[in-house]
Scaffold this active site. Structure first.
Site, PDB file in Angstrom:
ATOM      1  N   HIS A   1       0.826  -1.478   0.146  1.00  0.00           N
ATOM      2  CA  HIS A   1      -0.243  -0.077  -0.085  1.00  0.00           C
ATOM      3  C   HIS A   1       0.856   1.125  -0.050  1.00  0.00           C
ATOM      4  O   HIS A   1       0.380   2.334   0.280  1.00  0.00           O
ATOM      5  CB  HIS A   1      -0.982   0.140   1.024  1.00  0.00           C
ATOM      6  CG  HIS A   1      -1.829  -1.194   1.566  1.00  0.00           C
ATOM      7  ND1 HIS A   1      -3.043  -1.561   1.019  1.00  0.00           N
ATOM      8  CD2 HIS A   1      -1.425  -2.353   2.161  1.00  0.00           C
ATOM      9  CE1 HIS A   1      -3.352  -2.529   1.386  1.00  0.00           C
ATOM     10  NE2 HIS A   1      -2.515  -3.380   1.893  1.00  0.00           N
TER      11      HIS A   1
ATOM     12  N   LYS B   1      15.924  22.069 -11.093  1.00  0.00           N
ATOM     13  CA  LYS B   1      15.338  20.860 -11.006  1.00  0.00           C
ATOM     14  C   LYS B   1      16.251  19.759 -11.845  1.00  0.00           C
ATOM     15  O   LYS B   1      16.952  20.160 -12.890  1.00  0.00           O
ATOM     16  CB  LYS B   1      13.806  21.049 -11.769  1.00  0.00           C
ATOM     17  CG  LYS B   1      12.997  22.012 -11.251  1.00  0.00           C
ATOM     18  CD  LYS B   1      12.049  20.976 -10.398  1.00  0.00           C
ATOM     19  CE  LYS B   1      11.364  20.047 -11.121  1.00  0.00           C
ATOM     20  NZ  LYS B   1      10.085  19.894 -10.975  1.00  0.00           N
TER      21      LYS B   1
ATOM     22  N   SER C   1      14.773  21.757 -15.907  1.00  0.00           N
ATOM     23  CA  SER C   1      13.477  22.653 -16.209  1.00  0.00           C
ATOM     24  C   SER C   1      13.898  23.934 -16.705  1.00  0.00           C
ATOM     25  O   SER C   1      14.844  24.580 -16.832  1.00  0.00           O
ATOM     26  CB  SER C   1      12.875  23.006 -14.932  1.00  0.00           C
ATOM     27  OG  SER C   1      11.932  24.115 -14.780  1.00  0.00           O
TER      28      SER C   1
ATOM     29  N   GLU D   1       9.815   8.599 -16.980  1.00  0.00           N
ATOM     30  CA  GLU D   1       8.311   9.161 -16.920  1.00  0.00           C
ATOM     31  C   GLU D   1       7.658   8.781 -18.562  1.00  0.00           C
ATOM     32  O   GLU D   1       6.825   8.247 -18.866  1.00  0.00           O
ATOM     33  CB  GLU D   1       8.410  10.707 -16.799  1.00  0.00           C
ATOM     34  CG  GLU D   1       8.421  10.942 -15.477  1.00  0.00           C
ATOM     35  CD  GLU D   1       8.372  12.407 -15.160  1.00  0.00           C
ATOM     36  OE1 GLU D   1       7.737  13.060 -14.395  1.00  0.00           O
ATOM     37  OE2 GLU D   1       9.315  13.063 -15.862  1.00  0.00           O
TER      38      GLU D   1
END
Ligand code: ARG
Length: 461
Positions: A157, A284, A278, A291
């Site tokens: 979980h 970043k 970024s 992804e």
């Protein structure tokens, strides 16, 4: 009127829009090699059986080799008037060698021809995916080998559950890709039957030798019902299903790397070479490759659904709908291969923050099950132990402590069975060592997994 190869019974040309709409050459030219290989075998068979002369077969063979070279040199322009790769090559051949070229299509139809080309293409693609999966399994094995002593939280979980080693976690993925490997092998095994020689749907009225063709083209056997042979796309559906499962495994792995590389987790750092920045936030570093793989999974599923939907409800035998079967397979093969390779490279270069992982494993009462098991070893029934440790954990949460922070007296407030050996027993490494079941996270068990994996990988290469 310009005549099509099939133009005999027509009095009018197709409209320009219909010609364009009907053509598949844009995408099926990918199968030029398979088409030429199939035609060369077919011509050789026709000559061997005395259906065409040896001179014609030789002319065809030379012609086809010449076309192959020219395609690879980039000196051939395909046309939509010739619809697809099959008719493009056949008309170029006839343009070049004349009469014998016109004999090539004896005893076959485009339906068995396309079924052959597509099977050959898919078979090659499946073999190349096998190589990619093997490459990834090697990367996983190496990462696991180097992290046998790296302790991390195991989750259910997405809540901290029990301590495991990173090697153990990684080897879980190894098993998944091992199954993917065997699924693709299986797919190859089942598709390895020759459809050529089936004709349009009913077989052909020539004394052909399909076994000879199967041998020449490297198939293990021949499709035994001609109607099935030209109607069947199971092999492509299977390829797409296998690809979907495999890319889903990658996607789960990516999701974990994305989480693990967040500041909140800080378990790993993806190498600069596989990250991006970024355009606005200078600090970043984004896990874009992971992804993208997760995102491309949707594309592969889409490919699978496309073909399943396309095939559903099609009457036997060939229907033109089936011309649309190739783009999803081409796309899935390319996408999966890219994903597997980039993932392996990303894994090879990832930095593991083993200290952070181990610190995380120390929080969250990951040793609670082991504390319960300790009481079981002192004769307390498991259900009772569960309740005792539950109360103990609640006490610890209220007092902001870990179980091992409590004194023996404090522990004894919960059960008199606690003794000083409890501390050793609930130490993280002891929790891991204590697992006895086969396939567990214990160091010994993971060592065994690695040995088996090594032997398996050696056998593959
Ligand atoms: N381009 C076609 C395809 O990919 C070839 C088969 C055409 N056969 C036919 N009977 N029209 O499916």
């Amino acid at each position: 009127m310009s005549k099509k190869l099939w133009g005999g019974r027509f009095t009018k040309n197709a409209s320009a829009s219909a010609t364009e709409f009907n053509a598949s050459i844009d995408f099926d030219q990918k199968m030029y090699k398979q088409d030429i290989t199939g035609s060369r075998a077919h011509a050789a068979m026709l000559a061997k059986q005395g259906i065409i002369s040896q001179e014609d077969a030789d002319a065809i063979d030379n012609g086809l080799v010449g076309i192959l070279n020219d395609i690879e040199k980039g000196s051939i322009e395909f046309t939509i008037e010739n619809e697809d790769i099959h008719m493009n090559i056949e008309s170029i051949l006839t343009e070049r060698i004349g009469e014998p070229g016109k004999r090539l299509h004896t005893g076959r139809s485009r339906n068995d021809q396309v079924a052959l080309d597509f099977r050959l293409w898919t078979k090659e693609a499946a073999f190349s995916i096998l190589t990619d999966i093997k490459h990834l399994m090697n990367s996983i094995y190496n990462a696991a080998k180097n992290n046998q002593n790296t302790i991390m939280p195991g989750y259910t979980h997405l809540q901290r559950a029990q301590p495991v080693t990173l090697a153990y976690h990684l080897m879980a993925y190894f098993q998944m890709f091992k199954r993917d490997y065997s699924r693709f092998l299986n797919c190859i095994e089942r598709l390895d039957y020759l459809p050529l020689g089936s004709g349009a749907l009913a077989g052909v009225a020539y004394n052909t030798d399909r076994r000879f063709l199967a041998d020449k083209l490297g198939f293990s056997g021949i499709c035994s019902n001609a109607m099935d042979a030209v109607s069947d796309r199971d092999f492509a559906l299977e390829f797409l299903s296998d690809a979907s499962i495999c890319v889903m495994h990658l996607s789960r792995f990516c999701e974990e790397l994305i989480l693990w590389s967040s500041t909140e987790f800080g378990f790993v750092e993806i190498d600069d070479a596989y990250s991006t920045g970024s355009s606005i936030m200078p600090q970043k570093k984004n896990p874009d490759m992971a992804e993208l793989i997760r995102g491309k999974t949707g594309k592969v599923y889409g490919d699978m659904i496309t073909l399943f939907t396309l095939m559903k409800g099609l009457p036997l035998a060939y229907n033109k709908d089936m011309q649309e079967d190739k783009p999803p397979v081409f796309d899935a093969a390319e996408t999966l291969s890219d994903c597997l390779n980039i993932f392996a490279d990303m894994l090879d270069t990832i930095k593991i923050n083993s200290n952070v992982m181990e610190q995380a494993a120390k929080k969250g009462f990951m040793n609670a099950t082991d504390a319960a098991d300790y009481l079981v070893s002192k004769g307390v029934p498991f259900r009772e132990c569960h309740a005792i440790i539950g109360e103990l954990v609640l006490y610890c949460i209220d007092h902001n402590k870990a179980i091992e922070d409590l004194s023996l007296d404090q522990l004894r407030d919960f059960s008199l069975k606690f003794d000083s050996d409890i501390y050793e027993r609930i130490d993280l490494r002891s929790c891991i060592k204590a697992k006895k079941s086969e396939g567990s996270t214990s160091f010994e068990s993971v060592e065994k997994m690695l040995k088996e994996a090594q032997a398996y990988l050696e056998e593959l290469s």
